[in-house]
Design a protein around this motif. Structure first.
Motif, PDB file in Angstrom:
ATOM      1  N   UNK A 549      80.302 -17.279  20.674  1.00 42.30           N
ATOM      2  CA  UNK A 549      80.959 -16.773  21.724  1.00 42.30           C
ATOM      3  C   UNK A 549      80.196 -15.874  22.678  1.00 42.30           C
ATOM      4  N   UNK A 550      79.555 -14.913  22.336  1.00 42.13           N
ATOM      5  CA  UNK A 550      79.195 -13.774  22.913  1.00 42.13           C
ATOM      6  C   UNK A 550      77.639 -13.387  22.645  1.00 42.13           C
ATOM      7  N   UNK A 551      76.681 -13.042  23.537  1.00 42.65           N
ATOM      8  CA  UNK A 551      75.361 -12.762  23.091  1.00 42.65           C
ATOM      9  C   UNK A 551      75.233 -11.579  23.452  1.00 42.65           C
ATOM     10  N   UNK A 552      74.225 -10.701  22.681  1.00 44.53           N
ATOM     11  CA  UNK A 552      74.027  -9.412  22.971  1.00 44.53           C
ATOM     12  C   UNK A 552      72.345  -9.320  22.707  1.00 44.53           C
ATOM     13  N   UNK A 553      71.582  -8.939  23.682  1.00 42.55           N
ATOM     14  CA  UNK A 553      70.300  -8.928  23.204  1.00 42.55           C
ATOM     15  C   UNK A 553      69.095  -8.630  24.348  1.00 42.55           C
ATOM     16  N   UNK A 554      68.014  -8.271  24.075  1.00 43.67           N
ATOM     17  CA  UNK A 554      67.224  -8.139  25.048  1.00 43.67           C
ATOM     18  C   UNK A 554      66.772  -9.085  26.118  1.00 43.67           C
ATOM     19  N   UNK A 555      67.377 -10.406  25.713  1.00 41.52           N
ATOM     20  CA  UNK A 555      67.071 -11.473  26.605  1.00 41.52           C
ATOM     21  C   UNK A 555      67.856 -11.383  27.741  1.00 41.52           C
ATOM     22  N   UNK A 556      69.295 -11.155  27.808  1.00 39.28           N
ATOM     23  CA  UNK A 556      70.171 -10.757  28.765  1.00 39.28           C
ATOM     24  C   UNK A 556      70.142  -9.415  29.165  1.00 39.28           C
ATOM     25  N   UNK A 557      69.793  -8.501  28.533  1.00 39.01           N
ATOM     26  CA  UNK A 557      69.974  -6.959  28.897  1.00 39.01           C
ATOM     27  C   UNK A 557      69.874  -6.034  27.579  1.00 39.01           C
ATOM     28  N   UNK A 558      68.802  -5.021  27.789  1.00 36.11           N
ATOM     29  CA  UNK A 558      68.639  -3.976  27.270  1.00 36.11           C
ATOM     30  C   UNK A 558      69.615  -2.958  27.098  1.00 36.11           C
ATOM     31  N   UNK A 559      69.844  -2.039  26.389  1.00 38.57           N
ATOM     32  CA  UNK A 559      70.572  -0.822  26.540  1.00 38.57           C
ATOM     33  C   UNK A 559      69.920  -0.085  27.653  1.00 38.57           C
ATOM     34  N   UNK A 560      70.952   0.191  28.480  1.00 36.17           N
ATOM     35  CA  UNK A 560      70.493   1.020  29.872  1.00 36.17           C
ATOM     36  C   UNK A 560      71.324   2.118  30.209  1.00 36.17           C
ATOM     37  N   UNK A 561      70.927   3.166  31.081  1.00 32.05           N
ATOM     38  CA  UNK A 561      72.068   4.261  31.369  1.00 32.05           C
ATOM     39  C   UNK A 561      73.114   3.686  32.269  1.00 32.05           C
ATOM     40  N   UNK A 562      74.126   4.620  32.282  1.00 33.00           N
ATOM     41  CA  UNK A 562      75.135   4.139  32.988  1.00 33.00           C
ATOM     42  C   UNK A 562      75.105   3.893  34.531  1.00 33.00           C
ATOM     43  N   UNK A 563      74.321   4.107  35.342  1.00 25.63           N
ATOM     44  CA  UNK A 563      73.915   3.618  36.727  1.00 25.63           C
ATOM     45  C   UNK A 563      73.423   2.493  36.731  1.00 25.63           C
TER      46      UNK A 563
END
Ligand code: C2E
Ligand code: CA
Ligand code: CA
Length: 573
Positions: A549-563
């Motif tokens: 169902x869901x994807x989490x990972x550097x491919x679509x987005x790294x951890x980032x600050x709130x801004x």
């Protein structure tokens, strides 16, 4: 006539006084629990007084008969007794010795007092016999307690340290090796908490008894506390090599320990080994090193032996330094929150974010939460850190919501210690209310290992949280117990497949099959699936194909600050 009557009255009064005095003396003697022997040299009169029969089954009427006593005391006490009974021969006034009776092993203190006249001739002799068995037993017990552990009969920690010190001194002279094995039973808390401390003590005792059999002049074993034992081996080789001792222990642990209530318990232990002179040269350092490597054995999955090496010590020291810095960081609040986006696989729409803590230490160095969170869990700092994480994350979330009105979920990593706090649920509700966030908008993550360790306590809490509307997500699935069958009854909504699966899901056929079946099964159970650590398009496409169902990972987005999340939201809206 008058004079005579006066004399008679006087005599009678004196007589009465004598009778009273004698009665008083007798009472004092009888209640003292000692026995007395009185001898008057001039009259050659001998008299046994008070509790004589308590000690000896014969009476004495002549001084020569005093030698009868020799037959009643232990062999080794005969000569000292003879000397003390006749101290007047050496002109002595008083002396005391202790003898033991042969038959009933009663300990007697024999005190001889001689009274001399002005010419230094003895006039009276008083011998007092006192039963001191009780005092001696108490002394023996105190001596025992100074050296031994009462529960197991093994040495206690203090005495063991002394004995180890002797081993080390000897090894120094003889150029030998001394091994210290630090033995800690695995999951003992589960026995103690789950079955009660009486059962816990029984297990500790049973293991202690087994270890006791291994003791000899070159192997000392102590029970330190709770489920911790320590073994010192002089010149560990051959039959007393560390490997042999460990093998013996493992063999025993293959069989269950049978408790007095008939219950059978299987145990394993983690063992750390440090040797003199390689690891350390002092007794306490040796024990500490062995303990540190024992912890390494635990962290590698328990039921293991781990030998000392410098790298383990370095890692430990690094952790201690982090622990110290961590205390300051909590105080100074040197943390920030990063957020990693999660996307729906089908349309790549933003589903939510996972809040991940970041710590920059004083030198500007970033320390990974994978390193400091376990340390914070150990020293309790996780409580203030965890509360700060919830507060900061919901504060950021509330701002995004106000600005973008984008419906999404924020996931928070919660440690077992936080879940176990009695006020955990109240705390979460309080922060939700403070930032006007609905329970439906948050998801709390929990790792499998926590669930297994404290299954009942935590699942009860999870059920309450879910009733409120909060989502629960099972993190790192596949790294722990990983049985699909136990998932069935769990109060969860989401399952996160660990990165280690995703890493090889393209290259390894087995991983492919397992991942596919996990997703298939989990969907049937009604949970959503999230793939963690997706780094390539290939992985993404494949996961889409198998309906993750869901994807989490550097491919679509790294951890980032709130801004940066705000930028992302601006694009989504
Ligand atoms: P986790 O909960 O499994 O979080 C996912 C970790 O994987 C994060 O590491 C994230 O940066 C990393 N990651 C995500 N996608 C990828 C990828 O595509 N490739 C690679 N190589 N890594 C990826 P991070 O932020 O270093 O966190 C590590 C662990 O620390 C977390 O693992 C979590 O167990 C713990 N942690 C982080 N923040 C918190 C927190 O606020 N509270 C608690 N209790 N634990 C936290
Ligand atoms: Ca997580
Ligand atoms: Ca994870």
């Amino acid at each position: 006539m008058e004079e005579l009557k006066y004399q008679i009255d006087l005599l009678s009064a004196m007589n009465q006084k004598l009778i009273r005095d004698e009665k008083m003396l007798r009472l004092i003697c009888e209640t003292s629990s000692s026995a007395f022997l009185y001898y008057n040299y001039e009259e050659k009169r001998i008299q046994t007084i008070a509790n004589w029969s308590h000690f000896f089954p014969f009476t004495i009427t002549d001084m020569k008969e005093l030698t009868k006593l020799y037959d009643f005391v232990e062999e080794k006490d005969v000569i000292p007794l003879r000397e003390v009974l006749f101290i007047e021969k050496q002109g002595m006034k008083s002396q005391t010795i202790e003898v033991k009776l042969k038959e009933n092993r009663i300990c007697i203190e024999v005190e001889v007092n001689i009274i001399y006249d002005e010419m230094s001739n003895p006039t009276d002799k008083i011998i007092r016999f006192k039963d001191v068995t009780k005092f001696n037993v108490q002394n023996d017990e105190l001596t025992y307690m100074a050296y031994y552990d009462l529960l197991t009969g093994l040495y206690n920690r203090n005495y063991f340290v002394r004995l180890l010190g002797e081993f080390v001194r000897r090894a120094q002279e003889e150029n030998e090796i001394v091994a210290v094995m630090f033995v800690d039973l695995d999951d003992f808390r589960r026995i103690n908490d789950g079955m009660g401390i009486i059962i816990g003590d029984e297990v500790v005792q049973a293991v202690g008894q087994f270890l006791f059999e291994m003791m000899n002049d070159n192997i000392h074993i102590a029970h330190f506390n709770s489920d911790v034992y320590c073994i010192a081996v002089y010149s560990p080789c051959g039959a007393r090599s560390v490997e042999t001792i460990y093998r013996t222990l493992k063999e025993r642990f293959k069989k269950p320990f049978v408790l007095t209530n008939g219950q059978e318990i299987y145990i394993t232990a983690s063992v750390g080994v440090a040797e003199y002179p390689e690891a350390a040269t002092t007794t306490l350092d040796l024990i500490n090193c062995a303990e540190i490597v024992m912890f390494k054995a635990k962290s590698l999955g328990k039921d293991k032996i781990q030998y000392f090496d410098g790298a383990i010590l370095d890692e430990f020291l690094k952790n201690v330094s982090i622990e110290n810095k961590l205390k300051e960081a909590v105080f100074a609040q040197n943390f920030t929150m990063y957020f990693q986006p999660q996307f729906r696989t089908a349309d790549k729409a933003l589903r939510g974010v996972e809040a991940l803590i970041r710590w920059k230490d004083d030198n500007g160095k970033m320390i990974s939460p994978a390193v400091f969170i376990p340390i914070a869990e150990k020293n309790g700092a996780i409580i203030p850190i965890g509360t700060w994480v919830i507060e900061e994350s919901l504060k950021a979330y509330a701002q995004w919501k106000k600005k973008f009105h984008y419906p999404m979920i924020i996931s928070l990593n919660i440690s077992a210690i936080q879940y176990k706090q009695p006020d955990f649920i109240d705390k979460v509700l309080h922060i939700l209310k403070k930032y006007e966030v609905s329970p439906y908008e948050i998801e709390l993550e929990i790792t499998e290992s926590i669930l297994i360790d404290d299954f009942e306590e935590i699942t009860e809490k999870l059920a309450v949280l879910r009733d409120i509307g909060i989502k629960i997500s099972l993190d790192d699935f596949g790294t722990g117990y990983s049985s699909l069958s136990y998932l069935k009854g769990l109060p969860i909504d989401t399952l996160k497949i660990d990165k280690s699966f995703i890493d090889t899901v393209i290259t390894d056929e087995n991983t492919k099959i397992i991942t596919e079946s996990i997703i298939y099964m989990v969907k049937k159970l009604g949970f959503e699936t999230i793939a963690e650590g997706v780094e390539t398009e290939e992985q993404f496409r494949y996961l889409n194909e198998i309906s993750c169902d869901i994807i989490q990972g550097f491919y679509l987005g790294k951890p980032m600050p709130s801004e940066d999340i705000e930028e992302l939201l601006a694009r989504e809206c």
